[in-house]
Design an enzyme around this catalytic site. Structure first.
Site, PDB file in Angstrom:
ATOM      1  N   ASN A  23       0.860  -1.181   0.000  1.00 17.38           N
ATOM      2  CA  ASN A  23       0.000   0.000   0.000  1.00 17.38           C
ATOM      3  C   ASN A  23       0.902   1.239   0.000  1.00 17.38           C
ATOM      4  OD1 ASN A  23      -1.384   2.289   1.087  1.00 17.38           O
ATOM      5  ND2 ASN A  23      -3.087   0.948   1.588  1.00 17.38           N
ATOM      6  N   HIS A  44       1.021   6.232   1.670  1.00 15.96           N
ATOM      7  CA  HIS A  44       1.804   7.188   2.453  1.00 15.96           C
ATOM      8  C   HIS A  44       2.949   7.831   1.678  1.00 15.96           C
ATOM      9  CE1 HIS A  44      -0.795   6.717   5.673  1.00 15.96           C
ATOM     10  NE2 HIS A  44      -0.425   5.499   6.021  1.00 15.96           N
ATOM     11  N   HIS A  75      -5.633   3.582  -1.842  1.00 19.44           N
ATOM     12  CA  HIS A  75      -6.960   3.896  -1.340  1.00 19.44           C
ATOM     13  C   HIS A  75      -7.337   5.274  -1.856  1.00 19.44           C
ATOM     14  CE1 HIS A  75      -9.711   4.158   2.511  1.00 19.44           C
ATOM     15  NE2 HIS A  75     -10.352   4.491   1.406  1.00 19.44           N
ATOM     16  N   ARG A 108      -7.159  12.748   0.575  1.00 19.98           N
ATOM     17  CA  ARG A 108      -6.084  13.256   1.438  1.00 19.98           C
ATOM     18  C   ARG A 108      -4.705  12.778   0.984  1.00 19.98           C
ATOM     19  NH1 ARG A 108      -7.232   9.986   7.007  1.00 19.98           N
ATOM     20  NH2 ARG A 108      -9.258  10.961   6.733  1.00 19.98           N
ATOM     21  N   GLU A 139      -8.530   0.207  -2.924  1.00 19.45           N
ATOM     22  CA  GLU A 139      -9.374   0.272  -1.718  1.00 19.45           C
ATOM     23  C   GLU A 139     -10.307   1.460  -1.860  1.00 19.45           C
ATOM     24  OE1 GLU A 139      -6.831   0.790   1.602  1.00 19.45           O
ATOM     25  OE2 GLU A 139      -5.877  -1.146   1.377  1.00 19.45           O
ATOM     26  N   THR A 159      -8.147   3.692   8.352  1.00 21.42           N
ATOM     27  CA  THR A 159      -9.357   2.863   8.370  1.00 21.42           C
ATOM     28  C   THR A 159      -9.431   2.135   9.708  1.00 21.42           C
ATOM     29  OG1 THR A 159      -8.939   2.558   6.027  1.00 21.42           O
ATOM     30  CG2 THR A 159     -10.665   1.210   7.005  1.00 21.42           C
ATOM     31  N   GLU A 182     -10.655  -9.541   3.333  1.00 22.22           N
ATOM     32  CA  GLU A 182      -9.396  -9.131   3.952  1.00 22.22           C
ATOM     33  C   GLU A 182      -9.708  -8.889   5.425  1.00 22.22           C
ATOM     34  OE1 GLU A 182      -6.966  -6.268   1.897  1.00 22.22           O
ATOM     35  OE2 GLU A 182      -6.136  -5.492   3.778  1.00 22.22           O
ATOM     36  N   HIS A 220      -3.572  -4.444   7.712  1.00 24.41           N
ATOM     37  CA  HIS A 220      -3.657  -3.304   8.627  1.00 24.41           C
ATOM     38  C   HIS A 220      -2.763  -3.512   9.847  1.00 24.41           C
ATOM     39  CE1 HIS A 220      -5.636   0.581   9.167  1.00 24.41           C
ATOM     40  NE2 HIS A 220      -5.150   0.432  10.373  1.00 24.41           N
TER      41      HIS A 220
HETATM   42  N1  PXP Z   1      -5.655  -3.059   3.988  1.00 26.88           N
HETATM   43  C1  PXP Z   1      -6.650  -2.137   4.038  1.00 26.88           C
HETATM   44  C2  PXP Z   1      -7.994  -2.544   3.550  1.00 26.88           C
HETATM   45  C3  PXP Z   1      -6.406  -0.817   4.502  1.00 26.88           C
HETATM   46  O1  PXP Z   1      -7.407   0.075   4.550  1.00 26.88           O
HETATM   47  C4  PXP Z   1      -5.096  -0.473   4.889  1.00 26.88           C
HETATM   48  C5  PXP Z   1      -4.805   0.924   5.341  1.00 26.88           C
HETATM   49  O2  PXP Z   1      -5.039   1.811   4.310  1.00 26.88           O
HETATM   50  C6  PXP Z   1      -4.099  -1.456   4.793  1.00 26.88           C
HETATM   51  C7  PXP Z   1      -4.412  -2.740   4.382  1.00 26.88           C
HETATM   52  C8  PXP Z   1      -2.686  -1.156   5.161  1.00 26.88           C
HETATM   53  O3  PXP Z   1      -2.574  -0.840   6.504  1.00 26.88           O
HETATM   54  P1  PXP Z   1      -1.182  -0.346   7.074  1.00 26.88           P
HETATM   55  O4  PXP Z   1      -0.862   0.949   6.401  1.00 26.88           O
HETATM   56  O5  PXP Z   1      -1.416  -0.235   8.528  1.00 26.88           O
HETATM   57  O6  PXP Z   1      -0.170  -1.415   6.720  1.00 26.88           O
END
Ligand code: PXP
Length: 240
Positions: free
Chosen positions: A7, A10, A43, A49, A70, A101, A151, A190
């Site tokens: 992901n 960031h 996402h 944002r 996402e 989330t 998930e 997550h």
């Molecule tokens: N999976 C989903 C569905 C999420 O919403 C997120 C956070 O955007 C992640 C995975 C990744 O989470 P993290 O950034 O804490 O690894």
């Protein structure tokens, strides 16, 4: 083996801090791809944002690996997803005030609408995943709306310590056993890090993890390629 979705939200968070071009999101995605990631996850939030509409368009063209989008099940975002056609959409709850989330999607309370949303995506050859808490009613509801995968939200596990951590792990194990009976594919994500990933990687029939914050945070110290590779090494050790 268990596949890794990175992901990269960031990377865009950092870029949006100055509203400029750096760091380059596409370069980051390609670096993850070269390091061996199986999927890039982004996402597109309603408040935009971090990821912007143009990012989704350009990534869709540039990626060689799968794109996992996402999204909240808002009409505006659903329309964008249909036009872009990612490999998968992962439906998540979205709340404008949240930092990230915070919990899983309540599929059980909106089965009728989500059945229609899933059907629409299937008609457009887009797979659908449900981001849910590791609870039986939500798994049953996800199967009932014809989701291809779930998930499991691993945030509670990631934040727990001591006995609570063992309890959260047991909850994930029970959920994994239940998912195995439904025919849906099992993903997790997550709060996963290079330090807490191993017990999750050992869960029954886990196919995919999506990891963002820890990989981007580690990249500051060891580089993005190194951060992706150390997660892949953990998955290879536990996911065979
Ligand atoms: N999976 C989903 C569905 C999420 O919403 C997120 C956070 O955007 C992640 C995975 C990744 O989470 P993290 O950034 O804490 O690894």
């Amino acid at each position: 083996m268990i596949e890794l979705g990175v992901n990269i939200d960031h990377v865009a968070t950092l870029r949006e801090a100055r509203k400029g071009d750096a760091p380059d999101l596409i370069a980051a995605a390609k670096m993850c791809e070269l390091a061996g990631a199986h999927q890039i996850t982004i996402h597109l939030r309603q408040d935009r944002r971090h990821i912007q509409d143009r990012d989704v368009e350009v990534l869709r063209q540039a990626l060689l690996v799968r794109m996992n989008l996402e999204m909240g099940a808002a009409d505006e975002i659903i329309a964008i997803a249909h036009r872009i056609k990612p490999y998968t959409v992962c439906l998540v709850p979205e709340n404008r005030q949240e930092v990230t989330t915070e919990g899983g999607l309540d599929v059980a309370s909106q089965q009728e609408r989500l059945t229609e949303v899933v059907q629409g995506f299937h008609e457009n050859d887009i797979r659908v995943s449900m981001f849910i808490d590791p609870d039986t009613p939500q798994i049953e509801a996800s199967a009932a709306v014809n989701a291809d995968s779930v998930e499991l939200h691993t945030g509670a596990y990631a934040n727990a310590k001591g006995d609570a951590l063992l309890a959260e792990l047991r909850r994930l194990e029970d959920a994994a056993d239940f998912i195995a009976q439904t025919g849906m594919a099992f993903h997790a994500g997550h709060g996963l890090t290079v330090r807490n990933l191993a017990p999750v990687a050992a869960l029954r029939d886990l196919r995919e993890v999506n990891i963002g914050h820890d990989i981007i945070a580690r990249a500051i110290f060891i580089g993005l390629e190194g951060a992706v590779c150390e997660i892949l090494a953990t998955l290879q050790a536990y996911g065979l």
